[in-house]
Write a protein that holds these residues in place. Structure first.
Motif, mmCIF file in Angstrom:
data_model
loop_
_atom_site.group_PDB
_atom_site.id
_atom_site.type_symbol
_atom_site.label_atom_id
_atom_site.label_comp_id
_atom_site.label_asym_id
_atom_site.label_seq_id
_atom_site.Cartn_x
_atom_site.Cartn_y
_atom_site.Cartn_z
ATOM 1 N N ILE A 1 -4.851 1.129 9.281
ATOM 2 C CA ILE A 1 -5.367 2.057 8.277
ATOM 3 C C ILE A 1 -6.178 3.131 9.001
ATOM 4 N N TYR B 1 -4.382 6.932 5.496
ATOM 5 C CA TYR B 1 -2.963 6.661 5.722
ATOM 6 C C TYR B 1 -2.795 5.186 6.063
ATOM 7 N N PHE B 2 -1.762 4.576 5.497
ATOM 8 C CA PHE B 2 -1.494 3.152 5.689
ATOM 9 C C PHE B 2 -0.180 2.973 6.438
ATOM 10 N N GLN B 3 -0.189 2.096 7.430
ATOM 11 C CA GLN B 3 1.012 1.815 8.203
ATOM 12 C C GLN B 3 1.150 0.311 8.364
ATOM 13 N N HIS C 1 -1.801 -4.499 8.594
ATOM 14 C CA HIS C 1 -1.749 -3.060 8.362
ATOM 15 C C HIS C 1 -2.695 -2.332 9.308
ATOM 16 N N TRP D 1 -5.542 -9.571 4.978
ATOM 17 C CA TRP D 1 -6.476 -8.462 4.755
ATOM 18 C C TRP D 1 -7.857 -8.720 5.338
ATOM 19 N N PRO E 1 0.827 -1.207 0.000
ATOM 20 C CA PRO E 1 0.000 0.000 0.000
ATOM 21 C C PRO E 1 0.863 1.259 0.000
ATOM 22 N N GLU F 1 1.799 5.165 1.256
ATOM 23 C CA GLU F 1 1.724 5.773 2.582
ATOM 24 C C GLU F 1 0.375 6.458 2.791
ATOM 25 N N THR F 2 -0.168 7.020 1.708
ATOM 26 C CA THR F 2 -1.421 7.752 1.793
ATOM 27 C C THR F 2 -2.152 7.689 0.457
#
Length: 197
Positions: free
Chosen positions: A35, A25-27, A33, A60, A6, A8-9
């Protein structure tokens, strides 16, 4: 084709059904993850804003979603948690009407259409029913949403899916980028191009 990591944004402009904007935003985490996002919109002459923090595992599958909604009716909050895959609690209370759902689908979000696509990894021509825990934007009511994704031939490096949600009389084609996030959701949202840092 396997999706890339993914970004970062990402951001979407909501249109037609509502006027608004979504930023997310993905971390990466140790096993999936985190989100975080927010959508603000005007729909049928009314304003609302929804903030969300969603945790997904490496496959996921949604593990937890914390949601906050603000409208003229006030502030609402709710938490969805999935202990065993397909078994849910809403604000700590068992929610058997959601049994078998592996994804959270937010009415306020174009981003959450990524979850089943990442999880299923369908081959071209394959389709699958994938019910979701559907969360309304304003009052955060949680309902079961029966829906189906069918992968249709790619468009270059972009995957395409037929999407159907009969209860809403929705049948459309969704186009995804290389990282598996929707670029165009007809009548709802379009991805916004962002400049690389």
């Amino acid at each position: 084709m396997i999706f890339t990591s993914p970004p970062e944004t990402a951001a979407w402009r909501h249109h037609t059904a509502r006027t608004g904007f979504e930023v997310v935003y993905f971390q990466p985490t140790q096993d999936g993850h985190l989100i975080e996002g927010r959508t603000t919109a005007v729909e049928e002459g009314q304003t609302w804003a929804v903030g969300y923090t969603i945790e997904v595992d490496a496959g996921w599958r949604t593990r937890r979603a914390r949601l906050t909604s603000r409208s003229v009716a006030g502030v609402r909050e709710t938490v969805l948690e999935s202990g065993d895959p397909g078994s849910w609690r809403v604000d700590g209370v068992p929610a058997p009407h959601l049994d078998g759902c592996l994804d959270v689908d937010l009415e306020s979000s174009a981003m959450t259409n990524a979850f089943p696509v990442h999880r299923l990894r369908l081959a071209v021509g394959a389709g699958q029913d994938t019910p979701a825990a559907f969360v309304r934007a304003v009052d955060l009511t949680v309902e079961r949403l029966d829906q189906r994704y069918t992968r249709i031939p790619d468009e270059g490096r972009r995957q395409r899916y037929g999407y159907a949600a009969p209860v809403f009389d929705v049948a459309c084609r969704l186009i995804y980028d290389e990282s598996g996030f929707v670029l165009d959701y007809p009548g709802l949202a379009s991805r916004v191009d962002l400049q690389p840092r």
